[in-house]
Design a protein around this motif. Structure first.
Motif, PDB file in Angstrom:
ATOM      1  N   GLY A  50      46.106  43.368  51.782  1.00 18.10           N
ATOM      2  CA  GLY A  50      46.464  44.094  53.000  1.00 18.10           C
ATOM      3  C   GLY A  50      45.240  44.801  53.531  1.00 18.10           C
ATOM      4  N   GLU A  51      45.323  46.139  53.634  1.00 16.99           N
ATOM      5  CA  GLU A  51      44.195  46.927  54.116  1.00 16.99           C
ATOM      6  C   GLU A  51      43.395  47.543  52.983  1.00 16.99           C
ATOM      7  N   ARG A  52      43.839  47.341  51.760  1.00 15.73           N
ATOM      8  CA  ARG A  52      43.211  48.005  50.617  1.00 15.73           C
ATOM      9  C   ARG A  52      42.174  47.098  49.966  1.00 15.73           C
ATOM     10  N   VAL A  53      40.961  47.658  49.734  1.00 12.36           N
ATOM     11  CA  VAL A  53      39.925  46.934  49.001  1.00 12.36           C
ATOM     12  C   VAL A  53      40.326  46.899  47.527  1.00 12.36           C
ATOM     13  N   VAL A  54      40.431  45.702  46.974  1.00 15.86           N
ATOM     14  CA  VAL A  54      40.877  45.566  45.580  1.00 15.86           C
ATOM     15  C   VAL A  54      39.860  44.835  44.715  1.00 15.86           C
ATOM     16  N   GLY A  55      38.768  44.358  45.305  1.00 20.61           N
ATOM     17  CA  GLY A  55      37.773  43.654  44.506  1.00 20.61           C
ATOM     18  C   GLY A  55      36.454  43.524  45.246  1.00 20.61           C
ATOM     19  N   THR A  56      35.409  43.276  44.484  1.00 18.25           N
ATOM     20  CA  THR A  56      34.076  43.094  45.058  1.00 18.25           C
ATOM     21  C   THR A  56      33.382  41.927  44.364  1.00 18.25           C
ATOM     22  N   ALA A  57      32.457  41.323  45.070  1.00 18.75           N
ATOM     23  CA  ALA A  57      31.577  40.303  44.493  1.00 18.75           C
ATOM     24  C   ALA A  57      30.358  40.182  45.393  1.00 18.75           C
ATOM     25  N   ALA A  58      29.214  39.965  44.797  1.00 19.62           N
ATOM     26  CA  ALA A  58      27.986  39.822  45.568  1.00 19.62           C
ATOM     27  C   ALA A  58      27.145  38.715  44.966  1.00 19.62           C
ATOM     28  N   ALA A  59      26.145  38.304  45.703  1.00 19.74           N
ATOM     29  CA  ALA A  59      25.242  37.258  45.226  1.00 19.74           C
ATOM     30  C   ALA A  59      23.836  37.541  45.721  1.00 19.74           C
ATOM     31  N   ALA A  60      22.874  37.005  45.004  1.00 16.39           N
ATOM     32  CA  ALA A  60      21.469  37.060  45.396  1.00 16.39           C
ATOM     33  C   ALA A  60      20.896  35.660  45.273  1.00 16.39           C
ATOM     34  N   GLY A  61      20.051  35.288  46.197  1.00 17.50           N
ATOM     35  CA  GLY A  61      19.454  33.961  46.180  1.00 17.50           C
ATOM     36  C   GLY A  61      18.165  33.933  45.376  1.00 17.50           C
ATOM     37  N   PHE A  62      18.045  32.941  44.501  1.00 17.38           N
ATOM     38  CA  PHE A  62      16.858  32.780  43.672  1.00 17.38           C
ATOM     39  C   PHE A  62      16.434  31.312  43.653  1.00 17.38           C
ATOM     40  N   TRP A  79      27.738  42.309  40.591  1.00 17.06           N
ATOM     41  CA  TRP A  79      28.615  43.349  41.129  1.00 17.06           C
ATOM     42  C   TRP A  79      30.042  42.842  41.361  1.00 17.06           C
ATOM     43  N   VAL A  80      30.550  42.109  40.391  1.00 20.25           N
ATOM     44  CA  VAL A  80      31.925  41.597  40.469  1.00 20.25           C
ATOM     45  C   VAL A  80      32.863  42.634  39.852  1.00 20.25           C
ATOM     46  N   SER A  81      33.921  42.959  40.553  1.00 16.20           N
ATOM     47  CA  SER A  81      34.883  43.938  40.017  1.00 16.20           C
ATOM     48  C   SER A  81      36.260  43.703  40.622  1.00 16.20           C
ATOM     49  N   VAL A  91      42.758  37.914  41.819  1.00 12.54           N
ATOM     50  CA  VAL A  91      41.685  38.408  42.686  1.00 12.54           C
ATOM     51  C   VAL A  91      40.344  37.796  42.280  1.00 12.54           C
ATOM     52  N   LEU A  92      40.038  37.847  40.991  1.00 16.21           N
ATOM     53  CA  LEU A  92      38.765  37.308  40.527  1.00 16.21           C
ATOM     54  C   LEU A  92      38.667  35.814  40.796  1.00 16.21           C
ATOM     55  N   SER A  93      39.733  35.091  40.536  1.00 15.42           N
ATOM     56  CA  SER A  93      39.712  33.643  40.781  1.00 15.42           C
ATOM     57  C   SER A  93      39.441  33.342  42.246  1.00 15.42           C
ATOM     58  N   ALA A  94      40.073  34.106  43.135  1.00 16.97           N
ATOM     59  CA  ALA A  94      39.863  33.883  44.569  1.00 16.97           C
ATOM     60  C   ALA A  94      38.412  34.156  44.956  1.00 16.97           C
ATOM     61  N   MET A  95      37.808  35.212  44.391  1.00 21.22           N
ATOM     62  CA  MET A  95      36.428  35.537  44.725  1.00 21.22           C
ATOM     63  C   MET A  95      35.463  34.502  44.169  1.00 21.22           C
ATOM     64  N   VAL A  96      35.711  34.042  42.939  1.00 22.05           N
ATOM     65  CA  VAL A  96      34.825  33.037  42.335  1.00 22.05           C
ATOM     66  C   VAL A  96      34.858  31.739  43.135  1.00 22.05           C
ATOM     67  N   ARG A  97      36.048  31.305  43.500  1.00 25.61           N
ATOM     68  CA  ARG A  97      36.152  30.078  44.304  1.00 25.61           C
ATOM     69  C   ARG A  97      35.443  30.245  45.645  1.00 25.61           C
ATOM     70  N   HIS A  98      35.588  31.410  46.244  1.00 29.26           N
ATOM     71  CA  HIS A  98      34.914  31.676  47.519  1.00 29.26           C
ATOM     72  C   HIS A  98      33.400  31.587  47.352  1.00 29.26           C
ATOM     73  N   GLN A  99      32.882  32.160  46.272  1.00 30.19           N
ATOM     74  CA  GLN A  99      31.446  32.115  46.046  1.00 30.19           C
ATOM     75  C   GLN A  99      30.956  30.695  45.782  1.00 30.19           C
ATOM     76  N   PHE A 100      31.704  29.917  45.005  1.00 30.69           N
ATOM     77  CA  PHE A 100      31.287  28.538  44.735  1.00 30.69           C
ATOM     78  C   PHE A 100      31.181  27.741  46.034  1.00 30.69           C
ATOM     79  N   ASP A 101      32.157  27.933  46.919  1.00 31.68           N
ATOM     80  CA  ASP A 101      32.111  27.218  48.202  1.00 31.68           C
ATOM     81  C   ASP A 101      30.883  27.644  49.005  1.00 31.68           C
TER      82      ASP A 101
END
Length: 399
Positions: A50-62, A79-81, A91-101
């Motif tokens: 909804g409107e609530r932040v419930v997770g984070t994920a970040a990436a850096a290019g190397f 910074w995954v949480s 939540v984590l599964s959704a973020m990981v899949r998003h990052q892989f894409d």
């Protein structure tokens, strides 16, 4: 339940990102957060219920160095949480899949991370690609006769803000070209590494250039009846010659008023124990290092050098539920690495492919653990040789 994942809209959302991480890891909440030198704001994502932040994920290019000195682009996950209220809800599964894409779209064939919980990421196809050594060394431990060393000098870090970074970066980059597992560092990473005033930097000057450096911190533990009980922490020791490496270690071991020298995240083929007259003066503890995930297997293995061996033609079946474009049978031989058909010589999961990708030499151990199936006699030996590396992979940059 579906979750919305999107990148930060700007620096003003850093507080929301930081507070979600703080709640997940039990850190104090902060009212303001400034952009850091290693942040890539467009690669920092929030997960919403909804409107609530419930997770984070970040990436850096190397750029990641591979066996043989080739390189591939990679995404460094950080910074995954997930909020404690939303764990085990996808939540984590959704973020990981998003990052892989995203990684695949960017042409980053692999992803790497430092795992807070190793069991979590193995579910997503990550394999342990590097192993680190933590060493606790007795001060003034003597070297073997014949180990030569010389003086080192301090960098005047007060002269110019970027002097330390400009001095160290070429030394690191030279070693990175040779050592699998090491990643590129842009200017922001060097500012981050050299910004702590508690870290002092010394260098070894070779005949034509600086060929090694050591960053260290001292920790006052007080005095005992036997004298001072201080610790010296090796922040980072990088050298491109044996003489420079021995000189920097000798400086650290002979530092006055210390009772313990501690060096973490050293490579498994570190030279230090072999320099010592008594190897027991270095107590070594093994721990996991970089975890790696192959995002695009064809791109990843097309860029990687393979050790040649007689009759290397192999058909390798790979299973990958999360990234179905990787799944199938792949051929490796004189013509390179490409998709094929027919009966495989060997079968393994994508996580086990990842564990071998940087040349850590784990294929036989994985087979003994029942994680690799050999269908053709000799295929295991041939693939293990092909995936080998003359130097152990080393994960040194913490992100």
């Amino acid at each position: 339940m579906g979750f919305t994942i999107r990148p930060l809209t700007g620096p003003d959302e850093l507080v929301a990102f930081d507070q979600a991480r703080a709640l997940a890891f039990g850190h104090p909440l902060r009212r303001s957060v400034k952009p850091g030198p290693t942040m890539e704001l467009d690669r920092m994502h929030l997960a919403f219920d909804g409107e609530r932040v419930v997770g984070t994920a970040a990436a850096a290019g190397f750029d990641l160095t591979l066996p043989g000195g080739s390189q591939t682009s990679c995404g460094g996950i950080r910074w995954v949480s997930t909020l404690p209220t939303h764990r085990r809800r996808g939540v984590l599964s959704a973020m990981v899949r998003h990052q892989f894409d995203e990684f695949r779209q960017r042409g980053e064939s692999v992803a790497v991370l430092w795992a807070s919980q190793a069991s979590v990421y193995s579910r997503y196809g990550f394999g342990l690609a590097t192993t680190s050594i933590d060493a606790t060394i007795t001060p003034r431990a003597p070297f073997l006769a014949g180990v030569e060393h010389g003086p080192v000098t301090y960098i005047d870090s007060m002269a110019q803000d970027d002097l330390v970074a400009r001095t160290l970066a070429p030394v690191y980059e030279q070693l990175r070209q040779q050592r699998p597992g090491m990643v590129s560092r842009h200017e922001g990473w060097w500012r981050h590494l050299t910004s702590d005033p508690a870290t002092q930097w010394v260098v070894h000057e070779g005949p034509s250039e600086i060929d090694g450096y050591l960053g260290y911190q001292t920790e006052a533990e007080g005095w005992t009846d036997k004298g001072p009980s201080h610790r010296l922490h090796v922040v980072e020791l990088v050298a491109n010659t044996a003489y420079a490496e021995a000189s920097l270690w000798r400086f650290a071991l002979d530092f006055d008023l210390t009772s313990t020298v501690i060096a973490k995240r050293r490579p498994t083929d570190d030279a230090l124990p072999w320099m010592l007259a008594d190897v027991r003066q270095a107590q070594l503890t093994t721990r996991d290092g970089l975890w790696l995930r192959v995002v695009d297997i064809e791109a990843a293995f097309s860029k990687r050098a393979w050790q040649s061996s007689p009759g290397l033609d192999l058909k390798i079946a790979i299973t990958d539920e999360l990234c179905p474009w990787n799944e199938g049978t792949w051929a490796y031989g004189p013509q390179g690495f490409s998709r094929t058909s027919g009966s495989p010589d060997i079968t393994l999961d994508t996580a086990d492919v990842a564990a071998c990708y940087l040349g850590a030499g784990r294929l036989h151990a994985l087979s003994q653990a029942g994680r690799v199936t050999e269908h053709t006699a000799g295929a295991l030996d041939r693939l293990a040789t092909a995936l080998g590396s003359s130097r152990a992979p080393w994960g040194i940059t913490w992100f």
